[in-house]
Each structure stands twice: as structure tokens, then as C-alpha cells.
Design a protein around this motif. Structure first.
Motif, mmCIF file in Angstrom:
data_model
loop_
_atom_site.group_PDB
_atom_site.id
_atom_site.type_symbol
_atom_site.label_atom_id
_atom_site.label_comp_id
_atom_site.label_asym_id
_atom_site.label_seq_id
_atom_site.Cartn_x
_atom_site.Cartn_y
_atom_site.Cartn_z
ATOM 1 N N HIS A 159 0.819 -1.220 0.000
ATOM 2 C CA HIS A 159 0.000 0.000 0.000
ATOM 3 C C HIS A 159 0.849 1.266 0.000
ATOM 4 N N SER A 160 0.213 2.357 -0.384
ATOM 5 C CA SER A 160 0.878 3.653 -0.429
ATOM 6 C C SER A 160 1.370 4.048 0.973
ATOM 7 N N ARG A 161 2.485 4.736 1.000
ATOM 8 C CA ARG A 161 3.042 5.296 2.234
ATOM 9 C C ARG A 161 3.215 4.265 3.350
ATOM 10 N N CYS A 162 3.713 3.087 2.982
ATOM 11 C CA CYS A 162 3.912 2.025 3.975
ATOM 12 C C CYS A 162 5.139 2.341 4.836
ATOM 13 N N GLY A 163 4.915 2.515 6.129
ATOM 14 C CA GLY A 163 5.988 2.899 7.050
ATOM 15 C C GLY A 163 7.089 1.851 7.140
ATOM 16 N N TYR A 247 -1.583 -3.521 -5.179
ATOM 17 C CA TYR A 247 -1.128 -2.261 -4.568
ATOM 18 C C TYR A 247 -2.353 -1.399 -4.308
ATOM 19 N N PHE A 248 -2.573 -1.086 -3.034
ATOM 20 C CA PHE A 248 -3.701 -0.236 -2.657
ATOM 21 C C PHE A 248 -3.176 1.168 -2.382
ATOM 22 N N ASP A 249 -3.650 2.110 -3.184
ATOM 23 C CA ASP A 249 -3.238 3.510 -3.038
ATOM 24 C C ASP A 249 -4.361 4.261 -2.310
ATOM 25 N N PHE A 250 -4.207 4.430 -0.998
ATOM 26 C CA PHE A 250 -5.299 5.082 -0.260
ATOM 27 C C PHE A 250 -5.251 6.601 -0.375
ATOM 28 N N VAL A 251 -4.172 7.110 -0.974
ATOM 29 C CA VAL A 251 -4.106 8.558 -1.191
ATOM 30 C C VAL A 251 -5.030 8.945 -2.350
ATOM 31 N N ALA A 254 -7.086 4.113 -5.315
ATOM 32 C CA ALA A 254 -6.915 3.183 -6.444
ATOM 33 C C ALA A 254 -6.403 1.826 -5.949
ATOM 34 N N PHE A 255 -6.712 0.798 -6.714
ATOM 35 C CA PHE A 255 -6.280 -0.556 -6.339
ATOM 36 C C PHE A 255 -5.853 -1.284 -7.618
ATOM 37 N N ASP A 256 -4.595 -1.718 -7.693
ATOM 38 C CA ASP A 256 -4.102 -2.473 -8.857
ATOM 39 C C ASP A 256 -3.796 -3.896 -8.437
ATOM 40 N N ARG A 257 -4.110 -4.830 -9.310
ATOM 41 C CA ARG A 257 -3.829 -6.248 -9.035
ATOM 42 C C ARG A 257 -3.034 -6.814 -10.200
ATOM 43 N N TRP A 258 -2.115 -7.709 -9.916
ATOM 44 C CA TRP A 258 -1.393 -8.381 -10.991
ATOM 45 C C TRP A 258 -1.144 -9.845 -10.609
ATOM 46 N N GLY A 259 -0.819 -10.646 -11.611
ATOM 47 C CA GLY A 259 -0.633 -12.086 -11.368
ATOM 48 C C GLY A 259 0.830 -12.472 -11.363
ATOM 49 N N LEU A 260 1.092 -13.698 -10.991
ATOM 50 C CA LEU A 260 2.460 -14.225 -11.013
ATOM 51 C C LEU A 260 2.497 -15.349 -12.048
ATOM 52 N N GLN A 261 3.269 -15.147 -13.095
ATOM 53 C CA GLN A 261 3.378 -16.173 -14.125
ATOM 54 C C GLN A 261 4.622 -17.013 -13.843
ATOM 55 N N CYS A 262 4.441 -18.281 -13.666
ATOM 56 C CA CYS A 262 5.627 -19.129 -13.431
ATOM 57 C C CYS A 262 5.400 -20.501 -14.058
#
Ligand SMILES: [Zn+2]
Length: 270
Positions: A159-163, A247-251, A254-262
Motif C-alpha cells: 500500500h501507499s506510504r507504507c511505514g 497495490y492499494f493507493d489510499f491517497v 486506487a487498487f491495482d492487481r497483478w498475477g504471477l506467471q511461473c
């Protein structure tokens, strides 16, 4: 100096009230109402919004009390769901999310009870497979989700701004500037992400851009670490489990999702 001298008439009256209520506790409710009226009257006089402050649900205990009252109403209307959940759980998702209070995956993704098996830790990290007890929290959750609940999807959400990732970016490569008991030891799991993020980001990119890039790469490190767990690898290879990064952008909301190709390609003659 006694209380009366210190606080004048107010102190004396409050003390008398205290004594009276100790002797006659049945008067507490009536006294409370009278005091509430007095506070309202004085607030109006002083033009201060004290009443709102007193009644505000900001008090943390009052807030969770109110929250549970709402849940009880929901519980009563969803008896069928709760009877089924009392018997067993069959979540389709395992979600690995940061402990950050701003990124609760159930709230963000509209998940109901029973929808997702959730692991939350600093920076939503998955350490590589190991029998070391220090990493048993993540390992045991993944093992239970994959082998016993047979979840169909694992999603790791950065996520955005992860401490935690900010702390990782601030660490010297030799770890000489540690400042905490546990945090650096934990976020070091994502150490490979810092090198990738620094290589990917142009020299003139802002720290914010580098930070965002590092969060996303830390998700990828955790995805690959997931694949080091034998039971995860087997389930992915059999097609019963799919891994996702997000990736969750709380600013910006927005929320993006992607897959893992293996996958392994079919052999082709030269
Ligand atoms: Zn975080």
C-alpha cells in the motif's frame, strides 16, 4: 490545602454529589441527566461545543461498543450465514496485508465474514520457507490456508506510504543504522526490493516514487517467497491455487492487481 479551598464551590458540590451517589446509587441516572442539562446550558453560555465533544463517538471504548451493537443487529438478520459459519469456513481467498490501520482489506474490498483468511503483519511480507520458529507466524497461516482451507487465491497487498518499507529504504546496506528492537529484522525480508526499486527509478525520481516502487517490488519478493513453500508450489503447479500481487493507493483511492506467471514452456525442437 483541602479540596474545597482548591476548587471553591464547585469542588464542594461535586464532593457532596459523590457522597450522595455512593449512599444512593439509584440516583445516578437522574444525576447524570441533570448534569447533562447543566453542561448544555453552560456550553451555550460559553459558546463552546462541549456537548458534542462529550457525546462524540471518538472515545475508543464507546466506538467499539457502538460497533458491536451494529454487528449484533447484522448478526440477527444473517442467521443463515452465521449458522453455516459456526460449522465451518470455506474462504476462497487468503489475503496478506499490512497491519497499517488505513488498509483493512475486508473494508477496502467489501469482504464478508468467511470470505477471506487474512494474515496481517508489518508491510504484508512473506519470509522465505524456513523451519525457523521466528517466521512461523506467516508460515503457519499460509500452511493452514493452502493445505486445510484449500483457498483458491492468495493475494499479497502492498500500500501507499507504507511505514515499514520506508524504514527499509532508510537502512544502510550493512544494517548499521538500526533503531528498533524488531522492525528492521522483519522488514529486511524485503531487502531485495530496495535494489530493484533503486535500479528501476531514475536518478531524478522523488523519494515518494522510489517508495511506491519499493512497496510494489516488496510484494513481488513476497510472491516469490510464497513459491518457496513446498505446499504452495505444488498447489500452483496443479492449478488449484493462483497467486496475486496488489497495490492499494489510499491517497488516490486506487487498487491495482497483478498475477504471477511461473509456467514452464513446452519443449520446442531447435
Ligand atoms: Zn504498511
Amino acid at each position: 490545602m483541602g479540596l474545597y479551598e482548591k476548587e471553591g464551590a464547585y469542588g464542594a458540590v461535586m464532593d457532596s454529589l459523590d457522597n450522595l451517589l455512593k449512599k444512593c446509587p439509584e440516583l445516578k441516572e437522574k444525576a447524570g441527566k441533570k448534569l447533562e442539562e447543566l453542561v448544555k446550558e453552560l456550553s451555550l453560555e460559553a459558546n463552546v461545543d462541549t456537548v458534542k465533544e462529550v457525546a462524540s463517538p471518538v472515545d475508543p471504548i464507546e466506538k467499539i461498543k457502538k460497533g458491536f451493537q451494529d454487528f449484533k443487529a447484522y448478526f440477527k438478520t444473517e442467521q443463515k450465514l452465521f449458522k453455516a459459519l459456526a460449522e465451518s469456513q470455506h474462504p476462497k481467498w487468503m489475503i496478506i496485508a499490512c497491519s497499517d490501520s488505513r488498509v483493512d482489506p475486508a473494508l477496502v474490498l467489501g469482504l464478508e465474514l468467511g470470505d477471506a483468511f487474512i494474515l496481517r503483519n508489518i508491510s504484508s511480507l512473506v519470509p522465505p520457507y524456513s523451519k525457523q520458529r521466528g517466521h512461523a507466524s506467516a508460515g503457519s497461516a499460509i500452511e493452514y490456508a493452502v493445505l486445510h482451507l484449500k483457498v483458491e487465491h492468495i493475494m499479497i497487498i502492498g500500500h501507499s506510504r507504507c511505514g515499514g518499507i520506508k524504514a527499509l529504504l532508510g537502512m544502510n546496506e550493512d544494517g548499521s543504522n538500526r533503531f528498533s528492537e524488531y522492525i528492521e529484522d522483519w522488514v529486511e525480508v524485503a531487502q531485495p526490493a530496495t535494489k530493484i526499486a533503486k535500479a528501476k527509478c531514475a536518478h531524478n525520481s522523488s523519494f515518494e516514487e522510489q517508495w511506491t516502487c519499493c512497496v510494489k517490488e516488496s510484494v513481488n519478493v513476497s510472491l516469490w517467497n510464497c513459491m518457496t513453500y513446498p505446499f504452495v508450489r505444488v498447489a500452483v503447479e496443479q492449478g488449484s491455487l493462483t497467486l496475486h500481487g496488489a497495490y492499494f493507493d489510499f491517497v488516490n483511492g486506487a487498487f491495482d492487481r497483478w498475477g504471477l506467471q511461473c509456467s514452464v514452456e513446452e519443449p520446442q525442437p531447435l
